[in-house]
Design a protein around this motif. Structure first.
Motif, PDB file in Angstrom:
ATOM      1  N   ASN A 129      -6.226   8.699   2.548  1.00  0.00           N
ATOM      2  CA  ASN A 129      -5.641   8.228   1.289  1.00  0.00           C
ATOM      3  C   ASN A 129      -6.628   8.292   0.128  1.00  0.00           C
ATOM      4  OD1 ASN A 129      -3.589   5.528   2.701  1.00  0.00           O
ATOM      5  ND2 ASN A 129      -3.181   7.685   2.435  1.00  0.00           N
ATOM      6  N   VAL A 172      -3.248   8.663   7.691  1.00  0.00           N
ATOM      7  CA  VAL A 172      -3.742   8.380   6.345  1.00  0.00           C
ATOM      8  C   VAL A 172      -5.230   8.017   6.271  1.00  0.00           C
ATOM      9  CG1 VAL A 172      -1.495   7.867   5.334  1.00  0.00           C
ATOM     10  CG2 VAL A 172      -2.748   6.052   6.539  1.00  0.00           C
ATOM     11  N   GLU A 230      -5.139  -1.437  10.845  1.00  0.00           N
ATOM     12  CA  GLU A 230      -4.897  -1.064   9.443  1.00  0.00           C
ATOM     13  C   GLU A 230      -5.043   0.449   9.342  1.00  0.00           C
ATOM     14  OE1 GLU A 230      -3.296  -1.807   6.683  1.00  0.00           O
ATOM     15  OE2 GLU A 230      -4.579  -3.480   6.070  1.00  0.00           O
ATOM     16  N   ALA A 231      -3.929   1.120   9.052  1.00  0.00           N
ATOM     17  CA  ALA A 231      -3.968   2.579   9.075  1.00  0.00           C
ATOM     18  C   ALA A 231      -5.085   3.102   8.173  1.00  0.00           C
ATOM     19  CB  ALA A 231      -2.618   3.134   8.646  1.00  0.00           C
ATOM     20  N   SER A 232      -5.115   2.623   6.941  1.00  0.00           N
ATOM     21  CA  SER A 232      -6.157   3.074   6.020  1.00  0.00           C
ATOM     22  C   SER A 232      -6.637   1.914   5.160  1.00  0.00           C
ATOM     23  CB  SER A 232      -5.617   4.200   5.131  1.00  0.00           C
ATOM     24  OG  SER A 232      -6.421   4.361   3.985  1.00  0.00           O
ATOM     25  N   GLY A 233      -5.689   1.335   4.419  1.00  0.00           N
ATOM     26  CA  GLY A 233      -6.061   0.433   3.344  1.00  0.00           C
ATOM     27  C   GLY A 233      -6.365   1.303   2.130  1.00  0.00           C
ATOM     28  N   THR A 234      -6.007   0.818   0.966  1.00  0.00           N
ATOM     29  CA  THR A 234      -6.326   1.563  -0.256  1.00  0.00           C
ATOM     30  C   THR A 234      -7.010   0.645  -1.265  1.00  0.00           C
ATOM     31  OG1 THR A 234      -4.023   1.176  -0.873  1.00  0.00           O
ATOM     32  CG2 THR A 234      -4.610   3.395  -0.146  1.00  0.00           C
ATOM     33  N   GLY A 283       0.786  -1.234   0.000  1.00  0.00           N
ATOM     34  CA  GLY A 283       0.000   0.000   0.000  1.00  0.00           C
ATOM     35  C   GLY A 283       0.818   1.284   0.000  1.00  0.00           C
ATOM     36  N   LEU A 284       1.871   1.307   0.814  1.00  0.00           N
ATOM     37  CA  LEU A 284       2.661   2.527   0.935  1.00  0.00           C
ATOM     38  C   LEU A 284       3.327   2.903  -0.386  1.00  0.00           C
ATOM     39  CD1 LEU A 284       5.056   3.383   3.820  1.00  0.00           C
ATOM     40  CD2 LEU A 284       6.026   3.006   1.571  1.00  0.00           C
ATOM     41  N   LEU A 334       0.650   3.887  -2.989  1.00  0.00           N
ATOM     42  CA  LEU A 334       0.134   5.229  -2.707  1.00  0.00           C
ATOM     43  C   LEU A 334       1.049   6.287  -3.331  1.00  0.00           C
ATOM     44  CD1 LEU A 334      -2.148   6.664  -0.940  1.00  0.00           C
ATOM     45  CD2 LEU A 334      -0.274   7.169   0.639  1.00  0.00           C
ATOM     46  N   ASP A 359       6.485   8.070   5.154  1.00  0.00           N
ATOM     47  CA  ASP A 359       6.878   7.328   6.340  1.00  0.00           C
ATOM     48  C   ASP A 359       8.281   7.765   6.792  1.00  0.00           C
ATOM     49  OD1 ASP A 359       5.163   4.824   7.549  1.00  0.00           O
ATOM     50  OD2 ASP A 359       7.207   4.901   8.307  1.00  0.00           O
ATOM     51  N   ASP A 381       6.986  -5.225   4.796  1.00  0.00           N
ATOM     52  CA  ASP A 381       5.817  -4.375   4.852  1.00  0.00           C
ATOM     53  C   ASP A 381       5.403  -4.292   6.316  1.00  0.00           C
ATOM     54  OD1 ASP A 381       3.233  -3.431   3.100  1.00  0.00           O
ATOM     55  OD2 ASP A 381       2.624  -4.389   4.967  1.00  0.00           O
ATOM     56  N   ASN A 382       5.312  -3.093   6.821  1.00  0.00           N
ATOM     57  CA  ASN A 382       4.903  -2.945   8.215  1.00  0.00           C
ATOM     58  C   ASN A 382       5.808  -3.667   9.219  1.00  0.00           C
ATOM     59  OD1 ASN A 382       2.438  -1.390   9.034  1.00  0.00           O
ATOM     60  ND2 ASN A 382       1.632  -2.364   7.196  1.00  0.00           N
ATOM     61  N   HIS A 426       2.280   5.981   8.466  1.00  0.00           N
ATOM     62  CA  HIS A 426       1.409   4.983   7.833  1.00  0.00           C
ATOM     63  C   HIS A 426       1.061   3.794   8.714  1.00  0.00           C
ATOM     64  CE1 HIS A 426       1.705   6.495   3.613  1.00  0.00           C
ATOM     65  NE2 HIS A 426       2.851   6.982   4.055  1.00  0.00           N
ATOM     66  N   THR A 427       1.497   3.791   9.950  1.00  0.00           N
ATOM     67  CA  THR A 427       1.211   2.610  10.777  1.00  0.00           C
ATOM     68  C   THR A 427       1.365   2.906  12.258  1.00  0.00           C
ATOM     69  OG1 THR A 427       1.778   0.286  11.159  1.00  0.00           O
ATOM     70  CG2 THR A 427       3.598   1.741  10.681  1.00  0.00           C
ATOM     71  N   TYR A 442      -1.966  -9.187  11.306  1.00  0.00           N
ATOM     72  CA  TYR A 442      -2.984  -8.195  11.655  1.00  0.00           C
ATOM     73  C   TYR A 442      -4.073  -8.080  10.575  1.00  0.00           C
ATOM     74  CZ  TYR A 442      -1.570  -4.238   8.626  1.00  0.00           C
ATOM     75  OH  TYR A 442      -1.339  -3.409   7.554  1.00  0.00           O
TER      76      TYR A 442
HETATM   77  C1  GPK Z   1       2.185   0.932   6.148  1.00  0.00           C
HETATM   78  F1  GPK Z   1       3.903   1.086   7.705  1.00  0.00           F
HETATM   79  C2  GPK Z   1       3.456   0.670   6.544  1.00  0.00           C
HETATM   80  C3  GPK Z   1       4.330  -0.053   5.695  1.00  0.00           C
HETATM   81  O1  GPK Z   1       5.481  -0.325   6.037  1.00  0.00           O
HETATM   82  N1  GPK Z   1       3.859  -0.453   4.494  1.00  0.00           N
HETATM   83  C4  GPK Z   1       2.592  -0.177   4.090  1.00  0.00           C
HETATM   84  O2  GPK Z   1       2.214  -0.537   2.978  1.00  0.00           O
HETATM   85  C5  GPK Z   1       0.377   0.785   4.471  1.00  0.00           C
HETATM   86  N2  GPK Z   1       1.752   0.509   4.937  1.00  0.00           N
HETATM   87  C6  GPK Z   1      -0.690   0.625   5.537  1.00  0.00           C
HETATM   88  O3  GPK Z   1      -0.564  -0.652   6.132  1.00  0.00           O
HETATM   89  C7  GPK Z   1      -2.057   0.787   4.890  1.00  0.00           C
HETATM   90  O4  GPK Z   1      -3.065   0.725   5.854  1.00  0.00           O
HETATM   91  C8  GPK Z   1      -2.111   2.128   4.162  1.00  0.00           C
HETATM   92  O5  GPK Z   1      -3.280   2.227   3.406  1.00  0.00           O
HETATM   93  C9  GPK Z   1      -0.923   2.292   3.227  1.00  0.00           C
HETATM   94  O6  GPK Z   1       0.302   2.089   3.926  1.00  0.00           O
HETATM   95  C10 GPK Z   1      -0.870   3.657   2.585  1.00  0.00           C
HETATM   96  O7  GPK Z   1      -0.999   4.659   3.544  1.00  0.00           O
END
Ligand code: GPK
Length: 834
Positions: free
Chosen positions: A480, A450, A672-676, A135-136, A139, A334, A286-287, A372-373, A570
């Motif tokens: 987002n 986001v 989940e910060a946002s999801g796209t 997602g990051l 985006l 980020d 990721d995350n 983003h998290t 998660y």
């Molecule tokens: C958030 F922290 C992170 C990361 O390392 N990688 C990543 O893809 C995502 N994200 C969030 O998990 C999503 O909820 C969010 O929509 C996306 O970033 C864009 O903001």
């Protein structure tokens, strides 16, 4: 010196400004020229691969011409520019996107058709640029697309990884990673800039300035060259072309001729190997923060080259450095690019001679930061000794930033030792760590989350004390968005045609508020029928894709139930597959007559697990094991099919998303910060089954509660549940227990390999609250089924949803950033072409 002066020849200039003609003969000529002179082929030996390359290069010519004019114009008018710094750009393919933006798709289809090629096949020759995890990174790609299409002067900055996101193979049900050698064939979408190269230093020692105590000279003989590659970003319906500038480590100068001459061949290239690895691979995390030293060096190479480049461009204006924020806004995607902050401080103080206060004021006005998290395992922290060794000057600057910050806090909150410890950029654990999120926050004038819920959560958790100290206004929300170009117009041509007919023109592609007119079509019988047929056609297309990639036959008449995203605890793919197992269990208990009444369902999964994330990889194995058993169970037949599509990518998403009836976004609330992709699914006429989390909440607000299926506990309840489950044995309901039992009786192969997944729920405190949410999850599925059986109501939900999705365009998001953070205005080149 030694260079010819700027061109005085007006004919030259006129040629460079006159747009390349758009007729078939010109296009044909240009494709043939590239075929014969760029690729040394003849028309008789042209295969679809070379047809793609020659066509792509001819399209690129047009983009590069517009690229030049855009930059010439922006520099002439002294436009402020936004620099979007991101270690990830998940771009995907460019050819089709560029053809649509230039509105030359039909023309190219015609020319290629004349020589016996289908445009669709030619498009399929292109490899994804997969320079991101999920997602990051996607985006970032959507945002540069929106900047170009909305005429904002904006550049992305990133790294040109030689190996992008790994290719995922599924062998014996397990994920196996293979390198993504995406640069093995010529890449039409990048332009090498050998003349744009900057030296980047590492290690070394500091020499203090005899006159100014905080000014240093940083000396080191470990210096690598970062060279620019530009990727043009076509704006849709405008002549503006944006840019993503990616850095690659150049190694030629590091060849050791003396060692070579002495016969030490390995030693001769050792320096080159050490340098090249810096831009060799994208970290597949990721995350999660891996904390590897190479990653820190990668981040610095990126930040240093980018800041040097931005400053070089600014200096051409002749303005004093303190005016940098008037011409440049830098967004940190980020914390990965946070070293840009101390790097700008270093350049301003040590090289440009600014005072500390001037430099700090300039820096904080230039930078803004997106978080983003909230997952603790994702927070970037670097051990102080590591930072000190690799970047001694930056470590010193970070200490000083922290000192001045803590002093200012101490003045306002005297004697609050705990507050100081909590907000310090340096964490005082056993070994000291630099907290990058705090550095990014202190060094920026705005910090944003986001999605609304996420922006609230960060204000109450990681940045709580900062809100108190620096004020509410600094912490804002920017929900987002996704690009309607790629995520509707390109990936869903049939639905797009319907929308264009309803709107009357293609203006909706740059202005999703126009989707509102669909609401008036909701009772139009013919329109509804076409809408349904478009979805069915997309499902048939996905069925073909599934057959080609997995060998599994699925029927487009079934309900398509989709969860595609990175595999992460998660995100709860485990809960999904346990739900599938429970469904299978029920089907097996039924009589054949009862089963014929069941709604047919295809459950689709796709997604990659980080290479070192063992639990996530076991989840992939479980999904594949369940698929194998269910799909070959003759009693079940088409009533239930389970599919894991390997190697999820932007291109795979473009097939999958338009074909979904229901998609799952089922993270534990608050994680989940946002999801796209949730936005993409609904924009393509799909319905969401989701938790009250991230942007699901705002999507629900926009489309209305009839159009979304929510379940599960709420974010503010999570802590209490978790606390309870730490001290009490989790109690699965009957349904969940039935799923566990089925696994444990070896239905899907040796149960031992899956026991750790069950243990994480039953013995590991059930951190992601599967036992809490499973009952309502099962209920939500029932509601979905009942709704889908009401075919007519379902079509209504689908049309109404799409008509109400304007908010989730990345154009809206970028405009908000522009107005509230970047203070920048559109600067269109020439006339609009929509
Ligand atoms: C958030 F922290 C992170 C990361 O390392 N990688 C990543 O893809 C995502 N994200 C969030 O998990 C999503 O909820 C969010 O929509 C996306 O970033 C864009 O903001």
């Amino acid at each position: 010196q030694g260079k010819t002066p700027a061109c005085e020849d007006n004919e030259f200039r006129a040629y460079s400004h006159s747009e390349i003609a758009r007729d078939a003969a010109t296009i044909k000529n240009s494709v043939v020229m590239h075929l014969t002179t760029t690729f040394l082929r003849t028309p008789d030996s042209m295969d679809s691969g070379h047809a793609y390359l020659a066509s792509a290069f001819s399209v690129r010519d047009r983009l590069l011409q517009r690229w030049n004019l855009t930059n010439e114009y922006h520099s002439n008018i002294g436009a402020k520019t936004i620099y979007y710094m991101s270690l990830e750009f998940l771009v995907g393919r460019t050819f089709d996107n560029a053809l649509l933006a230039l509105q030359l798709r039909d023309e190219y289809a015609g020319v290629l058709g004349d020589v016996g090629f289908r445009l669709e096949d030619i498009i399929d020759e292109e490899r994804d640029a997969a320079l991101g995890n999920g997602g990051l990174g996607r985006l970032a790609a959507c945002y540069v697309d929106s900047m170009a299409s909305s005429n904002y002067p904006g550049w992305g900055y990133g790294l040109r990884y030689r190996y992008g996101m790994f290719q995922q193979q599924i062998i014996n049900g397990y994920q196996v990673e293979a390198p993504d050698c995406w640069l093995d064939s010529p890449n039409p979408w990048e332009f090498p800039r050998a003349d744009v190269t900057y030296p980047v230093k590492f290690y070394g020692h500091l020499v203090r300035d005899p006159e100014v105590s905080y000014r240093y000279k940083w000396e080191s003989n470990v210096v690598y060259d970062a060279m620019a590659f530009d990727m043009p970003v076509p704006g849709y319906g405008t002549e503006n072309v944006g840019n993503i500038r990616l850095w690659s480590c150049k190694t030629n100068g590091l060849f050791d001729l003396n060692k070579f001459n002495a016969g030490d061949y390995q030693g001769a290239t050792g320096g080159q190997v050490a340098a090249q690895i810096l831009t060799d691979v994208l970290y597949p995390n990721d995350n999660t923060n891996e904390g590897k030293e190479l990653r820190l060096r990668q981040e610095f190479l990126f930040c240093s080259a980018t800041l040097q480049d931005i400053i070089a461009r600014f200096k051409k204006t002749g303005k004093p450095m303190t005016q940098l924020p008037e011409l440049a806004a830098i967004q940190l995607n980020d914390t990965h690019p946070t070293l840009g902050i101390p790097e700008l401080m270093r350049i301003l103080i040590d090289e440009e001679g600014l005072s500390w206060d001037e430099a700090w004021d300039t820096t904080t006005k230039t930078f803004a930061f997106t978080n983003h998290t909230v997952l603790p395992e994702a927070m970037e922290k670097w051990p102080v000794p590591m930072m000190d060794k690799i970047l001694p000057r930056h470590m010193g600057i970070i200490y000083d930033i922290n000192l001045f910050f803590l002093q200012s806090v101490e003045e306002r909150f005297p004697k609050d030792r705990e507050l100081l410890r909590n907000i310090s950029i340096i964490e005082e654990s056993n070994s000291q760590q630099v907290r990058m999120a705090y550095l990014a926050c202190v060094g920026s004038h705005k910090v944003n989350g986001v999605a609304a819920i996420h922006s609230d959560i960060i204000k109450q958790t990681i940045f709580k004390d900062f809100v108190r100290i620096q004020g509410e206004d600094k912490f804002i929300n920017k929900t987002n968005g996704v690009s309607p170009r790629r995520w509707v117009n390109e990936c869903n041509p049939d639905m797009s045609r319907l929308i264009t007919e309803a709107v009357g023109d293609r203006s909706w592609i740059n202005d999703l508020t126009k989707l509102k007119v669909l609401e008036s079509k909701v009772d139009d019988k013919e329109f509804r029928q076409s809408w349904w047929e478009a979805k069915q056609k997309n499902k048939a297309r996905l069925a073909e894709y599934i057959l080609a990639t997995t060998g599994i036959n699925v029927s487009p008449d079934a309900l398509f139930d989709v969860q595609v995203k990175r595999i992460h605890e998660y995100k709860r793919q485990l809960m999904n597959i346990l739900g599938v197992i429970y469904r299978y269990h029920r089907l097996k208990q039924m009589s054949a007559a009862e089963r014929t009444k069941e709604l047919h369902r295809v459950v689709v999964f796709a997604g990659k697990a980080a290479a070192g994330y063992w639990v996530a990889k076991q989840v992939i194995k479980l999904i594949n094991s369940v698929a194998e058993v269910v799909n070959s169970d003759e009693e079940i037949g088409d009533v239930l099919k389970v599919v894991f599509i390997p190697d999820y990518s932007v291109t795979a998403a473009e097939y999958i998303i338009p074909a979904s009836d229901i998609s799952q976004h089922i993270s534990t609330a608050g994680t989940e910060a946002s999801g796209t992709s949730n936005m993409k699914f609904v924009l393509n006429g799909g319905i969401i089954l989701g938790t009250v989390d991230g942007a699901n909440i705002e999507i629900g607000e926009e489309v209305g509660e009839e159009q979304i299926f929510f379940f599960g506990c709420l974010a503010h309840e999570v802590d209490e549940f978790r606390h309870y489950l730490r001290f009490h044995q989790p109690k699965p309901d009957e349904a969940l227990q039935a799923a566990f039992d089925m696994i444990q009786s070896n239905t899907f192969g040796d149960a031992h390999i899956f026991q750790p997944l069950i243990d994480a729920v039953l013995c590991g405190g059930d951190v992601y609250l599967l036992t809490v949410d499973f009952p309502s999850y099962v209920e939500a599925h029932k509601a979905v089924e009942a709704a889908y059986r009401q075919h007519d109501d379902w079509v209504t939900k689908s049309i109404l949803s799409v008509s109400r999705m304007a908010k989730f365009s990345s154009d809206r998001a970028v405009q908000e950033y522009a107005e509230e953070i970047w203070n920048i205005e559109p600067a269109p080149v020439g006339k609009s072409t929509v």
